[in-house]
Enzyme design. Structure first.
Site, PDB file in Angstrom:
ATOM      1  N   SER A 124     -36.061 -30.681  35.183  1.00 50.60           N
ATOM      2  CA  SER A 124     -34.906 -31.522  34.856  1.00 50.60           C
ATOM      3  C   SER A 124     -33.655 -30.674  34.694  1.00 50.60           C
ATOM      4  O   SER A 124     -33.726 -29.524  34.245  1.00 50.60           O
ATOM      5  CB  SER A 124     -35.212 -32.243  33.540  1.00 50.60           C
ATOM      6  OG  SER A 124     -34.038 -32.804  33.016  1.00 50.60           O
ATOM      7  N   TYR A 149     -38.269 -32.814  24.256  1.00 47.28           N
ATOM      8  CA  TYR A 149     -38.557 -33.133  25.658  1.00 47.28           C
ATOM      9  C   TYR A 149     -38.007 -32.034  26.571  1.00 47.28           C
ATOM     10  O   TYR A 149     -38.712 -31.483  27.417  1.00 47.28           O
ATOM     11  CB  TYR A 149     -37.958 -34.494  26.044  1.00 47.28           C
ATOM     12  CG  TYR A 149     -37.876 -34.684  27.546  1.00 47.28           C
ATOM     13  CD1 TYR A 149     -39.025 -34.917  28.301  1.00 47.28           C
ATOM     14  CD2 TYR A 149     -36.652 -34.589  28.220  1.00 47.28           C
ATOM     15  CE1 TYR A 149     -38.949 -35.051  29.678  1.00 47.28           C
ATOM     16  CE2 TYR A 149     -36.569 -34.727  29.589  1.00 47.28           C
ATOM     17  CZ  TYR A 149     -37.726 -34.955  30.317  1.00 47.28           C
ATOM     18  OH  TYR A 149     -37.644 -35.076  31.691  1.00 47.28           O
ATOM     19  N   LYS A 153     -39.788 -28.956  29.110  1.00 42.72           N
ATOM     20  CA  LYS A 153     -39.482 -28.671  30.531  1.00 42.72           C
ATOM     21  C   LYS A 153     -39.191 -27.187  30.719  1.00 42.72           C
ATOM     22  O   LYS A 153     -39.660 -26.560  31.667  1.00 42.72           O
ATOM     23  CB  LYS A 153     -38.282 -29.499  31.011  1.00 42.72           C
ATOM     24  CG  LYS A 153     -38.567 -30.980  31.171  1.00 42.72           C
ATOM     25  CD  LYS A 153     -39.498 -31.254  32.331  1.00 42.72           C
ATOM     26  CE  LYS A 153     -39.921 -32.707  32.400  1.00 42.72           C
ATOM     27  NZ  LYS A 153     -41.111 -32.947  33.209  1.00 42.72           N
TER      28      LYS A 153
END
Ligand code: NAD
Ligand code: UFG
Length: 342
Positions: A124, A149, A153
Site C-alpha cells: 500500500s 494496519y 504492510k
C-alpha cells in the site's frame, strides 16, 4: 499460467481473478471469507465462462494451505489475504498483526516447502509514511505509519525483502496500491464493505443509492487547491491488469522489486464527489466535517517505474471509475447480500 490467489474472493482479488481468467490463465482461490462472499466467485465464473478452483481455508494455517500448494502445480501466487481497515486496526492491533503477519509467514513457508518461487504482494502507498514528498517514488524510504494496519504492510514488505535476500530463487513483487475504486464494467462484481464504509467511494455510492443520508467530507482546510484531501484513485480493473503484468515479470526474474500502482494524477474529495454526480446524475448531499486523524493532505504516485519496466499504465479515467462504481452499487444496492449489513 496457474495462479494461486490467497484472499482472492475479496474486492481486488475478485477483479484480478476475472482478469486472469479472461486472459486464459487458471485460477485457484483460497479464502476464509472473513471479509468477502463466495458469491463473488460464482459471478466471476459466470462472467468468464470458466471455473475457479475455490478452497475455503485460512491462509495462516499450514494444514489448510500446504495441501493446496502441493497439489496445485502453480507458477505463481498473489497474496491479498489480509485485514485492511485502518480504524479497526487501531481498535484491534493484535488481530491485525496476527492475521496479516501470519498469513505472510505461512505462505512463504509453504512456498519454500513446495518450491514455488514467484509471489506478488498487495502492499500500500501507506508505507511511504508522512514525511516523503509527493509524488511517491519506489526508491524513497518507507516511513513511519500512523496505524497498525499500515505498520503490518511495512513489516510484511521487510519480511519479503529478507526472504528474497536469503533465497536466490525467490521472485517477489511488492505492489504499492494507491486508492483502488470502481468495479468491473459488467456491474456484477464490486466493493462490498461490511457495515459503514470507511472509504470514500463506497460511502458516496451508498449515499447515492439511499443507504446513507449524506457524506461527511473529512476536513475542508487542508493546504490543497479546494481545501479537501487529494488522492490517486485508480480503477480496480486497471489494478487487476497490473497484477497480470507483475506475474509475467515475477516468473522471469528473481529478487524483490517494488512498483507503485497508481495513475499519477491526484483528485480532491470534492472533485470526486462532483465527478460522481455528473456520471450518475444523482446529487450527493455532503457536509464538511473535522479532519480524520491520520489522513495526509495529499498522496499520489510517480507511476513511471511500472510503465517502464512492466509496460503497464492505468487507462481508465475518474469518470470511468465513478460510472462503474455506480453501476455496481445501483445493480447491487445491498452488495452480495450474504454478509452482515448495518
Ligand atoms: P478485501 O478485504 O476485500 O480482500 C481481502 C480478502 O482476504 C478477503 O476475501 C478476506 O476474506 C481474505 N482474508 C483475510 N484474512 C484471511 C485469512 N487469514 N485467510 C484467508 N483469507 C483471508 O480487501 P481488498 O480491498 O481486496 O484488498 C486486498 C489486499 O490489498 C489487502 O491485503 C489489502 O490490505 C491490500 N490493499 C487494499 C487497498 C484498498 O484500498 N482496497 C489499498 C492498499 C492495499
Ligand atoms: N473521506 C471523506 N469522507 C469519508 C471517507 C473518506 O472525506 O466518509 C476522505 C478521506 O479523508 C481522504 C479521502 O476521502 O481524504 C480518501 O479516503 P479513503 O478512506 O477512501 O482512502 P485513504 O486514502 O484514507 O486510504 C486508502 C486505503 C488504505 C490505504 C491507502 C493508501 O483505505 O488502506 O488508501 O493506499 F493504505
Amino acid at each position: 499460467m496457474r495462479i494461486l490467489l490467497a484472499g482472492g474472493a475479496g474486492y481486488i482479488g475478485s477483479h484480478t481473478a476475472l482478469a486472469l481468467l479472461r486472459a486464459g490463465h487458471e485460477v485457484t482461490v483460497i479464502d476464509n471469507f472473513v471479509n468477502s462472499s463466495p458469491e463473488a466467485i460464482r459471478r466471476i465464473e459466470n462472467l468468464a465462462g470458466k471455473q475457479v478452483s475455490l478452497i475455503r481455508g485460512d491462509v495462516r494455517k499450514k494444514t489448510d494451505l500446504l495441501p493446496v500448494l502441493k497439489n496445485g502445480g502453480f507458477d505463481g501466487a498473489v497474496h491479498f489475504a489480509g485485514l485492511k481497515s485502518v480504524g479497526e486496526s487501531l481498535q484491534k492491533p493484535i488481530l491485525y498483526y496476527r492475521n496479516n503477519i501470519d498469513t505472510t509467514l505461512t505462505l512463504l513457508e509453504c512456498m519454500e516447502e513446495t518450491h514455488l518461487s514467484s509471489i506478488i504482494f498487495s502492499s500500500s502507498a501507506t508505507v511511504y509514511g508522512s514525511n516523503n514528498p509527493v509524488p511517491y517514488r519506489e526508491d524513497m524510504p518507507r516511513g513511519l505509519c500512523t496505524n497498525p494496519y499500515g505498520t503490518t504492510k511495512s513489516m510484511m514488505e521487510q519480511i519479503f525483502h529478507d526472504a528474497a535476500a536469503a533465497n536466490p530463487e525467490l521472485s517477489v513483487v511488492l505492489l504499492r496500491y494507491f486508492n483502488p475504486i470502481g468495479a468491473d464494467s459488467s456491474g456484477r462484481i464490486g466493493e462490498d464493505p461490511q457495515g459503514i464504509p470507511n472509504n470514500l467511494m463506497p460511502y458516496i455510492a451508498q449515499v447515492a443509492v439511499g443507504r446513507r443520508e449524506k457524506l461527511t467530507v473529512f476536513g475542508g482546510d487542508y493546504p490543497t487547491p479546494d481545501g479537501t484531501c487529494q488522492r490517486d484513485y485508480i480503477h480496480v480493473s486497471d489494478l487487476a491488469q497490473g497484477h497480470l503484468k507483475a506475474l509475467e515479470y515475477a516468473v522471469s526474474h528473481t529478487g524483490c522489486e517494488i512498483f507503485n500502482l497508481g495513475t499519477g494524477t491526484p483528485y480532491s474529495v470534492l472533485e470526486t464527489v462532483r465527478t460522481f454526480e455528473q456520471v450518475s446524475g444523482v446529487k450527493i448531499p455532503y457536509v464538511i466535517g473535522d479532519r480524520r486523524e491520520g489522513d495526509l493532505p495529499a498522496c499520489w504516485a510517480d507511476a513511471s517505474k511500472a510503465e517502464k519496466i512492466l509496460d503497464w499504465k492505468a487507462e481508465r479515467t475518474l469518470e470511468d471509475m465513478c460510472r462503474d462504481a455506480w453501476n455496481w452499487q445501483k445493480n447491487n444496492p445491498m452488495g452480495y447480500e450474504t454478509l452482515h449489513k448495518s
